[in-house]
Motif scaffolding. Structure first.
Motif, PDB file in Angstrom:
ATOM      1  N   SER A 194      64.861  61.483 -54.349  1.00 18.98           N
ATOM      2  CA  SER A 194      65.072  60.039 -54.465  1.00 18.98           C
ATOM      3  C   SER A 194      65.356  59.448 -53.089  1.00 18.98           C
ATOM      4  CB  SER A 194      66.255  59.759 -55.404  1.00 18.98           C
ATOM      5  OG  SER A 194      67.416  60.418 -54.946  1.00 18.98           O
ATOM      6  N   ALA A 195      64.809  58.273 -52.851  1.00 19.14           N
ATOM      7  CA  ALA A 195      64.936  57.632 -51.536  1.00 19.14           C
ATOM      8  C   ALA A 195      66.390  57.255 -51.255  1.00 19.14           C
ATOM      9  CB  ALA A 195      64.052  56.393 -51.487  1.00 19.14           C
ATOM     10  N   LYS A 196      66.842  57.569 -50.063  1.00 15.58           N
ATOM     11  CA  LYS A 196      68.193  57.224 -49.649  1.00 15.58           C
ATOM     12  C   LYS A 196      68.153  56.037 -48.708  1.00 15.58           C
ATOM     13  CE  LYS A 196      69.945  61.964 -50.051  1.00 15.58           C
ATOM     14  NZ  LYS A 196      70.598  63.080 -49.326  1.00 15.58           N
ATOM     15  N   TYR A 197      69.106  55.134 -48.912  1.00 15.27           N
ATOM     16  CA  TYR A 197      69.148  53.954 -48.063  1.00 15.27           C
ATOM     17  C   TYR A 197      69.640  54.354 -46.681  1.00 15.27           C
ATOM     18  CZ  TYR A 197      69.930  49.184 -46.522  1.00 15.27           C
ATOM     19  OH  TYR A 197      69.879  48.011 -45.833  1.00 15.27           O
ATOM     20  N   LYS A 198      68.918  53.919 -45.666  1.00 17.95           N
ATOM     21  CA  LYS A 198      69.260  54.272 -44.288  1.00 17.95           C
ATOM     22  C   LYS A 198      69.885  53.068 -43.576  1.00 17.95           C
ATOM     23  CE  LYS A 198      65.524  57.659 -43.877  1.00 17.95           C
ATOM     24  NZ  LYS A 198      64.317  58.066 -43.110  1.00 17.95           N
ATOM     25  N   PHE A 199      70.970  53.350 -42.852  1.00 19.17           N
ATOM     26  CA  PHE A 199      71.640  52.313 -42.069  1.00 19.17           C
ATOM     27  C   PHE A 199      71.314  52.518 -40.594  1.00 19.17           C
ATOM     28  CE2 PHE A 199      74.184  52.617 -45.906  1.00 19.17           C
ATOM     29  CZ  PHE A 199      74.450  51.291 -46.209  1.00 19.17           C
ATOM     30  N   SER A 200      71.022  51.423 -39.913  1.00 21.61           N
ATOM     31  CA  SER A 200      70.805  51.500 -38.471  1.00 21.61           C
ATOM     32  C   SER A 200      72.156  51.612 -37.770  1.00 21.61           C
ATOM     33  CB  SER A 200      70.052  50.263 -37.983  1.00 21.61           C
ATOM     34  OG  SER A 200      70.833  49.099 -38.170  1.00 21.61           O
ATOM     35  N   SER A 201      72.125  51.969 -36.473  1.00 20.84           N
ATOM     36  CA  SER A 201      73.375  52.079 -35.710  1.00 20.84           C
ATOM     37  C   SER A 201      74.073  50.726 -35.623  1.00 20.84           C
ATOM     38  CB  SER A 201      73.075  52.621 -34.304  1.00 20.84           C
ATOM     39  OG  SER A 201      72.135  51.787 -33.638  1.00 20.84           O
ATOM     40  N   LEU A 202      73.291  49.637 -35.533  1.00 21.91           N
ATOM     41  CA  LEU A 202      73.876  48.302 -35.486  1.00 21.91           C
ATOM     42  C   LEU A 202      74.598  47.978 -36.787  1.00 21.91           C
ATOM     43  CD1 LEU A 202      74.272  45.549 -34.138  1.00 21.91           C
ATOM     44  CD2 LEU A 202      72.028  44.851 -35.048  1.00 21.91           C
ATOM     45  N   GLU A 203      73.972  48.356 -37.927  1.00 24.49           N
ATOM     46  CA  GLU A 203      74.613  48.098 -39.215  1.00 24.49           C
ATOM     47  C   GLU A 203      75.882  48.921 -39.371  1.00 24.49           C
ATOM     48  OE1 GLU A 203      71.020  46.969 -42.269  1.00 24.49           O
ATOM     49  OE2 GLU A 203      71.143  49.033 -41.556  1.00 24.49           O
ATOM     50  N   ASN A 204      75.874  50.153 -38.913  1.00 27.29           N
ATOM     51  CA  ASN A 204      77.078  50.991 -38.991  1.00 27.29           C
ATOM     52  C   ASN A 204      78.214  50.392 -38.161  1.00 27.29           C
ATOM     53  OD1 ASN A 204      76.017  52.971 -40.698  1.00 27.29           O
ATOM     54  ND2 ASN A 204      75.068  54.063 -39.002  1.00 27.29           N
ATOM     55  N   LYS A 205      77.890  49.950 -36.940  1.00 30.25           N
ATOM     56  CA  LYS A 205      78.915  49.341 -36.088  1.00 30.25           C
ATOM     57  C   LYS A 205      79.425  48.038 -36.692  1.00 30.25           C
ATOM     58  CE  LYS A 205      77.212  51.353 -31.760  1.00 30.25           C
ATOM     59  NZ  LYS A 205      76.607  51.083 -30.425  1.00 30.25           N
ATOM     60  N   MET A 206      78.514  47.257 -37.269  1.00 32.64           N
ATOM     61  CA  MET A 206      78.907  45.992 -37.883  1.00 32.64           C
ATOM     62  C   MET A 206      79.822  46.237 -39.089  1.00 32.64           C
ATOM     63  SD  MET A 206      76.455  42.939 -39.297  1.00 32.64           S
ATOM     64  CE  MET A 206      75.901  43.927 -40.685  1.00 32.64           C
ATOM     65  N   ASN A 207      79.491  47.246 -39.901  1.00 36.92           N
ATOM     66  CA  ASN A 207      80.334  47.564 -41.059  1.00 36.92           C
ATOM     67  C   ASN A 207      81.721  48.016 -40.623  1.00 36.92           C
ATOM     68  OD1 ASN A 207      78.265  46.931 -42.822  1.00 36.92           O
ATOM     69  ND2 ASN A 207      77.518  49.040 -42.959  1.00 36.92           N
ATOM     70  N   MET A 208      81.778  48.824 -39.561  1.00 36.43           N
ATOM     71  CA  MET A 208      83.080  49.265 -39.050  1.00 36.43           C
ATOM     72  C   MET A 208      83.881  48.089 -38.508  1.00 36.43           C
ATOM     73  SD  MET A 208      82.081  52.843 -37.123  1.00 36.43           S
ATOM     74  CE  MET A 208      83.761  53.007 -36.519  1.00 36.43           C
ATOM     75  N   ALA A 209      83.208  47.174 -37.804  1.00 40.72           N
ATOM     76  CA  ALA A 209      83.890  46.007 -37.243  1.00 40.72           C
ATOM     77  C   ALA A 209      84.436  45.117 -38.349  1.00 40.72           C
ATOM     78  CB  ALA A 209      82.935  45.225 -36.349  1.00 40.72           C
ATOM     79  N   ILE A 210      83.624  44.898 -39.397  1.00 41.60           N
ATOM     80  CA  ILE A 210      84.076  44.073 -40.520  1.00 41.60           C
ATOM     81  C   ILE A 210      85.267  44.708 -41.229  1.00 41.60           C
ATOM     82  CG2 ILE A 210      83.405  43.181 -42.786  1.00 41.60           C
ATOM     83  CD1 ILE A 210      80.576  42.817 -41.699  1.00 41.60           C
ATOM     84  N   GLY A 211      85.206  46.024 -41.436  1.00 44.48           N
ATOM     85  CA  GLY A 211      86.332  46.724 -42.063  1.00 44.48           C
ATOM     86  C   GLY A 211      87.593  46.647 -41.222  1.00 44.48           C
ATOM     87  N   LEU A 212      87.444  46.807 -39.892  1.00 49.89           N
ATOM     88  CA  LEU A 212      88.601  46.737 -38.992  1.00 49.89           C
ATOM     89  C   LEU A 212      89.211  45.333 -38.988  1.00 49.89           C
ATOM     90  CD1 LEU A 212      90.366  48.140 -36.887  1.00 49.89           C
ATOM     91  CD2 LEU A 212      88.692  47.484 -35.134  1.00 49.89           C
ATOM     92  N   ILE A 213      88.356  44.315 -38.977  1.00 48.27           N
ATOM     93  CA  ILE A 213      88.850  42.932 -39.004  1.00 48.27           C
ATOM     94  C   ILE A 213      89.596  42.656 -40.308  1.00 48.27           C
ATOM     95  CG2 ILE A 213      88.104  40.505 -39.124  1.00 48.27           C
ATOM     96  CD1 ILE A 213      85.829  41.266 -37.204  1.00 48.27           C
ATOM     97  N   LEU A 214      89.049  43.131 -41.419  1.00 44.53           N
ATOM     98  CA  LEU A 214      89.690  42.911 -42.713  1.00 44.53           C
ATOM     99  C   LEU A 214      91.068  43.569 -42.777  1.00 44.53           C
ATOM    100  CD1 LEU A 214      89.523  41.874 -45.624  1.00 44.53           C
ATOM    101  CD2 LEU A 214      88.371  44.015 -46.245  1.00 44.53           C
ATOM    102  N   VAL A 215      91.155  44.827 -42.328  1.00 41.98           N
ATOM    103  CA  VAL A 215      92.444  45.533 -42.343  1.00 41.98           C
ATOM    104  C   VAL A 215      93.448  44.840 -41.432  1.00 41.98           C
ATOM    105  CG1 VAL A 215      93.581  47.703 -41.743  1.00 41.98           C
ATOM    106  CG2 VAL A 215      91.399  47.743 -42.958  1.00 41.98           C
ATOM    107  N   THR A 216      92.983  44.430 -40.226  1.00 40.66           N
ATOM    108  CA  THR A 216      93.880  43.745 -39.284  1.00 40.66           C
ATOM    109  C   THR A 216      94.402  42.437 -39.866  1.00 40.66           C
ATOM    110  OG1 THR A 216      92.634  44.689 -37.438  1.00 40.66           O
ATOM    111  CG2 THR A 216      94.052  42.808 -36.954  1.00 40.66           C
ATOM    112  N   GLN A 217      93.533  41.682 -40.517  1.00 37.42           N
ATOM    113  CA  GLN A 217      93.962  40.430 -41.124  1.00 37.42           C
ATOM    114  C   GLN A 217      94.960  40.662 -42.250  1.00 37.42           C
ATOM    115  OE1 GLN A 217      90.259  38.557 -42.223  1.00 37.42           O
ATOM    116  NE2 GLN A 217      90.175  37.347 -40.325  1.00 37.42           N
ATOM    117  N   LEU A 218      94.743  41.701 -43.047  1.00 35.84           N
ATOM    118  CA  LEU A 218      95.696  42.016 -44.119  1.00 35.84           C
ATOM    119  C   LEU A 218      97.059  42.387 -43.553  1.00 35.84           C
ATOM    120  CD1 LEU A 218      93.446  44.092 -46.581  1.00 35.84           C
ATOM    121  CD2 LEU A 218      94.353  41.793 -46.932  1.00 35.84           C
TER     122      LEU A 218
END
Length: 226
Positions: free
Chosen positions: A184-208
């Protein structure tokens, strides 16, 4: 951050939609490829997606195998044919397959095919491309004829150095061995998407954390002020 984030997400959605559309077109093109199946008196073209188990199929030289078939007759007098499995296992050397001698004699010319009657008993569909066990019994022959991987042509291969062969469809569609091996096909994330997801998660935790600290000190200050 809303504008650049929205832009990245929109472009990602467009790219994924385009890839899915191309994949759908390729699937539709293959499903509507034509196979020569025996209908009443002669061979007639039929879409791959409409081929059913038990139908007799004629494959000519350089044509793709439309489904997993048991070879019952070859243009070679000895019942031998050659297949290229590059699309299946990546190997470029030709593989030799053969029809059982009794079947080679029975399935000789088209006007004999309408008189063929019998049954095939074999294993359930699986992903073992180098393994097959089964047997075939014709109505006018008492003995059962053993079948093995040397008698089977798999979807994804092409016929080479052989004018034509006749075969009986044994596995079709998602039951073919090549489809059973398709992960079954697996969804692939680019390096930019991985960095963006990490940045969004870090911002969310910091705001909380900051909101919790501010709420705590705000509540304490209000309590003391009252």
């Amino acid at each position: 951050m809303l504008i650049p984030l929205t832009t990245v997400i929109v472009f990602s959605m467009i790219k994924d939609a385009f890839e899915d559309y191309n994949r759908h077109k390729n699937d539709d093109k293959e499903n509507k490829s034509l196979a020569n199946t025996f209908q009443k008196e002669s061979f007639q073209p039929k879409n791959w997606q409409d081929v059913r188990v038990g139908e007799i199929i004629k494959v000519k030289c350089d044509e793709q195998i439309p489904c997993d078939i048991i070879i019952v007759h070859s243009s070679d007098p000895k019942g031998v044919c050659y297949t290229e499995t590059k699309g299946l296992d990546g190997e470029t050397n030709l593989k030799m397959k053969n029809a059982p001698k009794l079947l080679q004699n029975k399935f000789q010319v088209p006007y004999d095919l309408k008189q063929i009657d019998g049954e095939i008993i074999c294993e359930q569909p699986n992903n073992a491309i180098y393994k097959f066990e089964g047997n075939i019994r014709l109505s006018n022959v008492n003995e059962r004829i053993a079948l093995g991987p040397e008698n089977m042509l798999l979807r994804g291969c092409s016929l080479k150095n052989t004018e034509f062969i006749y075969g009986i469809a044994i596995f079709t569609g998602h039951d073919t061995k090549v489809m059973k091996n398709a992960a079954s096909a697996k969804y692939k994330f680019s390096s930019l998407e991985n960095k963006m997801n990490m940045a969004i998660g870090l911002i969310l935790v910091t705001q909380l954390i900051l909101s919790s600290i501010a709420a705590f000190f705000g509540a304490a200050w209000t309590y003391k002020a009252s």
